[in-house]
Scaffold this active site. Structure first.
Site, short mmCIF file in Angstrom:
data_model
loop_
_atom_site.label_atom_id
_atom_site.label_comp_id
_atom_site.label_asym_id
_atom_site.label_seq_id
_atom_site.Cartn_x
_atom_site.Cartn_y
_atom_site.Cartn_z
N SER A 98 -13.47 -4.19 -0.29
CA SER A 98 -13.92 -3.09 0.83
C SER A 98 -15.04 -3.08 0.97
CB SER A 98 -12.70 -1.65 0.85
OG SER A 98 -11.61 -1.35 1.37
N ARG A 113 1.14 -0.54 -0.10
CA ARG A 113 -0.41 0.38 0.43
C ARG A 113 0.82 1.11 0.04
NH1 ARG A 113 -2.51 3.23 3.89
NH2 ARG A 113 -4.69 4.14 3.36
N LYS A 133 -6.00 5.92 9.10
CA LYS A 133 -6.53 6.41 8.70
C LYS A 133 -7.58 6.57 9.08
CE LYS A 133 -8.88 6.09 3.95
NZ LYS A 133 -9.40 4.50 2.95
#
Ligand SMILES: Cc1ncc(COP(=O)(O)OP(=O)(O)O)c(N)n1
Ligand SMILES: Cc1ncsc1CCOP(=O)(O)O
Ligand SMILES: [Mg+2]
Length: 277
Positions: free
Chosen positions: A173, A104, A203
């Site tokens: 997701s 990521r 996040k």
């Protein structure tokens, strides 16, 4: 049934072949193949090599070939963005027992991302752990990764499947939504990710979900991933609720000793079982 076993045996053989030939970016850990891998499995059956004894009938249109693309449980370690020691840190997470690795990196540095994703794909292939690339289907294809993870701002599953092939692992997701999970399961997702379950410094704005959602999502019959602020101290109830994988960034890659941090999650899985519904 016998034909099914023959297919599985041939697939195992072809998996070894495909990895050996560099045709398969990820592999191991119950993952069954890229497009090349599936083709290799079929060619083993047709040519009668290995232990294949009988040609299997062609798969039904739309039927899943052989075993699921993902099985098992454990830590799903997600890298934390650009860092000079990315490869060493990833290797340490795998040494500590990570069952899946996600690359990521939200930067726009294409050449570096490609070079890193390729290096991680090689590392993961050597360790028999699937590498999943976040967001970027083209990068997953170019790197020879085992699959891609897609959120609501990313490509559609159908697009990723068309590009990466039948054997790729495509994760999706679902945030806090069982309805979205049903849609994504029907669209062909290989695992469903829910969360954030806890506040996440990585996040901070992430939508929150409750563990009860995992219990409900079990009925969909796909591997379940929990994400968001997870540590070895708070992850147990998520496993008990039905999470097959705990997806973790800070508590693994933010640790001074990445290997030891990953090991704590592996130990958590070893001592925690899902509760029956
Ligand atoms: C395993 C896993 N689950 C969830 C996410 C989050 O995906 P997304 O909502 O697309 O957000 P970004 O990670 O792209 O910021 C994930 N990456 N992996
Ligand atoms: C990508 C993502 N999606 C929801 S929370 C999150 C970040 C998870 O990272 P951490 O394990 O550091 O909270
Ligand atoms: Mg995304």
């Amino acid at each position: 049934m016998a034909e099914r076993l023959v297919v599985d045996e041939a697939a195992d053989h072809a998996h070894e072949l495909a990895v050996g030939l560099g045709l398969h970016g990820g592999g191991g850990g119950g993952v069954h193949g890229s497009g090349a891998y599936v083709e290799a499995a079929n060619s083993v059956i047709v040519s009668g090599r290995g232990r294949a004894r009988k040609r299997a009938p062609p798969p039904r249109r739309g039927a899943r070939l052989m075993r699921p693309r993902l099985s098992g449980r454990g830590l799903y370690a997600i890298t934390d963005g650009p860092r000079a020691d990315l490869l060493d840190a990833a290797a340490a997470a795998l040494d500590g027992g990570a069952a899946l690795l996600q690359y990521r990196d939200k930067t726009a540095d294409g050449p570096r991302r490609l070079q890193e994703a390729r290096a991680l794909a090689r590392l993961c292939a050597d360790r028999g752990v699937p590498l999943i690339v976040n967001d970027d289907v083209a990068l997953a294809a170019a790197a020879g990764a085992a699959g891609v993870h897609l959120g609501e701002e990313d490509a559609a599953i159908a697009e990723a499947r068309a590009r990466l092939g039948d054997g790729a692992i495509i994760g999706a997701s679902c945030y806090d939504s069982l309805a979205r999970a049903r849609q994504l399961a029907a669209a062909g997702a290989d695992y469903l990710a829910f969360g954030a379950f806890f506040p996440s410094g990585t996040k901070p704005g992430a939508r929150r979900a409750a563990p009860a959602l995992l219990r409900e999502a079990r009925a969909l019959g796909l591997p379940l991933v929990a994400i968001g602020g997870i540590t070895p101290d708070n992850g147990g109830p998520l496993i008990e609720a039905g999470a097959d994988y705990l997806a973790v960034i800070a508590a693994v890659f933010g640790a001074a000793d990445v290997r030891a941090a990953a090991r704590r999650f592996a130990d958590l899985f070893a001592r925690t079982q899902p509760h029956s519904p």
